[in-house]
Design a protein around this motif. Structure first.
Motif, short mmCIF file in Angstrom:
data_model
loop_
_atom_site.label_atom_id
_atom_site.label_comp_id
_atom_site.label_asym_id
_atom_site.label_seq_id
_atom_site.Cartn_x
_atom_site.Cartn_y
_atom_site.Cartn_z
N PHE A 142 19.67 4.30 -3.73
CA PHE A 142 18.24 4.72 -3.60
C PHE A 142 17.43 4.10 -2.64
CE2 PHE A 142 18.91 1.58 -6.95
CZ PHE A 142 18.20 0.58 -6.62
N ILE A 143 17.99 3.06 -1.99
CA ILE A 143 17.52 2.48 -0.82
C ILE A 143 17.59 3.37 0.49
CG2 ILE A 143 17.44 0.41 0.93
CD1 ILE A 143 16.69 0.02 -2.26
N LYS A 144 16.37 3.64 1.12
CA LYS A 144 16.24 4.47 2.32
C LYS A 144 16.06 3.38 3.65
CE LYS A 144 13.34 7.78 2.47
NZ LYS A 144 12.25 8.41 2.20
N LEU A 148 5.26 1.06 13.83
CA LEU A 148 5.05 0.69 12.54
C LEU A 148 6.47 0.37 11.78
CD1 LEU A 148 2.12 3.41 11.36
CD2 LEU A 148 2.02 1.08 12.49
N GLN A 149 6.55 -0.72 11.04
CA GLN A 149 7.91 -1.10 10.35
C GLN A 149 7.35 -1.51 9.03
OE1 GLN A 149 8.82 -4.10 13.67
NE2 GLN A 149 10.66 -2.88 14.16
N GLY A 150 8.57 -1.64 8.22
CA GLY A 150 8.58 -2.13 7.00
C GLY A 150 7.65 -1.28 5.97
N SER A 151 6.88 -1.70 5.23
CA SER A 151 6.08 -0.89 4.49
C SER A 151 5.12 -0.16 5.23
CB SER A 151 5.33 -1.76 3.53
OG SER A 151 4.49 -2.50 3.88
N CYS A 152 4.79 -0.43 6.63
CA CYS A 152 3.83 0.28 7.23
C CYS A 152 4.47 1.63 7.78
CB CYS A 152 3.52 -0.48 8.54
SG CYS A 152 2.62 -1.96 8.26
N SER A 153 5.68 1.78 7.86
CA SER A 153 6.20 3.05 8.27
C SER A 153 6.24 3.95 7.12
CB SER A 153 7.90 2.81 8.55
OG SER A 153 8.36 3.77 9.07
N GLY A 154 5.60 5.10 7.32
CA GLY A 154 5.62 6.10 6.33
C GLY A 154 4.57 6.02 5.20
N CYS A 155 3.82 5.01 5.49
CA CYS A 155 2.73 4.55 4.44
C CYS A 155 1.61 5.61 4.67
CB CYS A 155 2.11 3.24 4.62
SG CYS A 155 0.85 2.95 3.45
N PRO A 156 1.04 6.26 3.30
CA PRO A 156 0.24 7.29 3.41
C PRO A 156 -1.25 6.61 4.08
CG PRO A 156 0.99 7.13 1.36
CD PRO A 156 1.73 6.20 2.16
N PRO A 195 0.62 -1.26 0.01
CA PRO A 195 0.10 0.11 -0.14
C PRO A 195 0.87 1.22 -0.06
CG PRO A 195 -0.93 -1.69 1.52
CD PRO A 195 0.62 -2.03 1.12
N ASN A 196 2.20 1.14 0.41
CA ASN A 196 3.01 2.16 0.38
C ASN A 196 3.56 2.39 -0.90
OD1 ASN A 196 5.13 4.21 0.99
ND2 ASN A 196 5.55 3.49 2.93
N PRO A 197 3.74 3.52 -1.73
CA PRO A 197 4.26 3.42 -3.08
C PRO A 197 5.97 3.52 -2.66
CG PRO A 197 3.07 5.50 -2.50
CD PRO A 197 2.45 4.46 -1.40
N GLU A 198 6.27 3.85 -1.89
CA GLU A 198 7.69 3.89 -1.55
C GLU A 198 8.24 2.55 -1.31
OE1 GLU A 198 9.13 6.72 -3.07
OE2 GLU A 198 7.22 7.58 -3.21
N THR A 199 7.59 1.67 -0.99
CA THR A 199 7.94 0.35 -0.67
C THR A 199 7.77 -0.70 -1.52
OG1 THR A 199 6.30 -0.33 0.92
CG2 THR A 199 8.08 1.06 1.85
N LEU A 216 11.66 -3.05 1.07
CA LEU A 216 12.58 -2.30 0.68
C LEU A 216 12.01 -0.62 0.45
CD1 LEU A 216 15.26 -3.96 -1.84
CD2 LEU A 216 15.29 -3.48 0.61
N THR A 217 12.22 0.23 1.18
CA THR A 217 11.85 1.72 0.81
C THR A 217 12.85 2.55 0.10
OG1 THR A 217 11.02 1.33 3.17
CG2 THR A 217 10.84 3.77 2.06
N LYS A 218 12.40 3.07 -0.95
CA LYS A 218 13.51 3.59 -1.94
C LYS A 218 13.15 5.40 -1.92
CE LYS A 218 9.91 4.14 -5.69
NZ LYS A 218 9.77 5.70 -5.28
N THR A 219 14.20 6.05 -2.49
CA THR A 219 13.99 7.44 -2.31
C THR A 219 12.93 7.70 -3.25
OG1 THR A 219 15.53 7.53 -4.16
CG2 THR A 219 16.33 7.94 -1.94
#
Length: 197
Positions: A58-60, A160-168, A17-21, A71-74
């Motif tokens: 590009f990996i954050k 919140l971890q992985g894709s949950c962290s920072g997910c809109p 659900p997180n476009p950055e992950t 993986l979370t990208k820039t």
């Protein structure tokens, strides 16, 4: 030619659900029954795999679970441009049998997230059971994890971890999903909040 002795690894990707992950799933166990989150390269010391993944500019952040890496990208990187290189890297890394996580270097905190401790009170035990049995399977499908941090006077604090962290959509999941379920199943719970790392 296939090398004997080493299994053939396949890696496929799943959107989150997180476009950055992006979730990279392997046909091999990476960190059986456990999860570990590396929000930055400085925290990655226990994982040779995470250190090498941070070598991609590009990996954050890197999140490793039983059989996948999230993986979370820039924001200025397009997944379509980098997925083939990451898949190839992961395939070769795992086929060579390199170490994923050095367990002796992992710093263990007092409580292992959702694991029930002997000194947990009844409400905390019920919260952890609910997280483990209902929340964990759903968020792992999306490449993330939600860990129990604390409970105090009706307020449950989660990380919140992985894709949950920072997910809109994570706040919607947290409030509309997890909070409403906890309030319904554990009347002592009044609010669920996310702790920033």
């Amino acid at each position: 030619m296939i090398k004997t002795g080493n299994p053939v690894i396949s890696i496929y990707t799943e959107m989150t659900p997180n476009p950055e992950t992006m979730k990279f799933v392997a046909n091999k166990l990476l960190y059986p029954g456990k999860i570990i989150d590396f929000p930055d390269v400085e925290s990655a010391r226990p994982s040779p795999l995470a250190i090498e993944l941070f070598g991609f500019p590009f990996i954050k952040s890197v999140f490793i679970a039983s059989n996948f890496v999230t993986l979370t990208k820039t924001t200025d990187t397009d997944w379509d441009d980098v997925i083939p290189a990451i898949r190839q890297f992961l395939k070769e890394y795992l086929e060579e049998g390199k170490s994923v996580v050095n367990e002796d270097e992992v710093v263990i905190t007092k409580s292992e997230g959702n694991t029930i401790d002997a000194d947990d009170d009844d409400v905390v035990k019920r919260i952890k059971e609910l997280l483990e049995n209902y929340v964990k399977p759903a968020v792992e499908m999306d490449g993330g994890a939600i860990q129990f941090k604390s409970y105090n006077e009706g307020v449950v604090n989660l990380m919140l971890q992985g894709s949950c962290s920072g997910c809109p959509s994570s706040m919607i999941t947290l409030k509309a999903g997890i909070e409403s379920m906890m309030k319904r199943m554990i009347p002592e719970v009044k609010e669920v909040v996310a702790e920033a790392e």
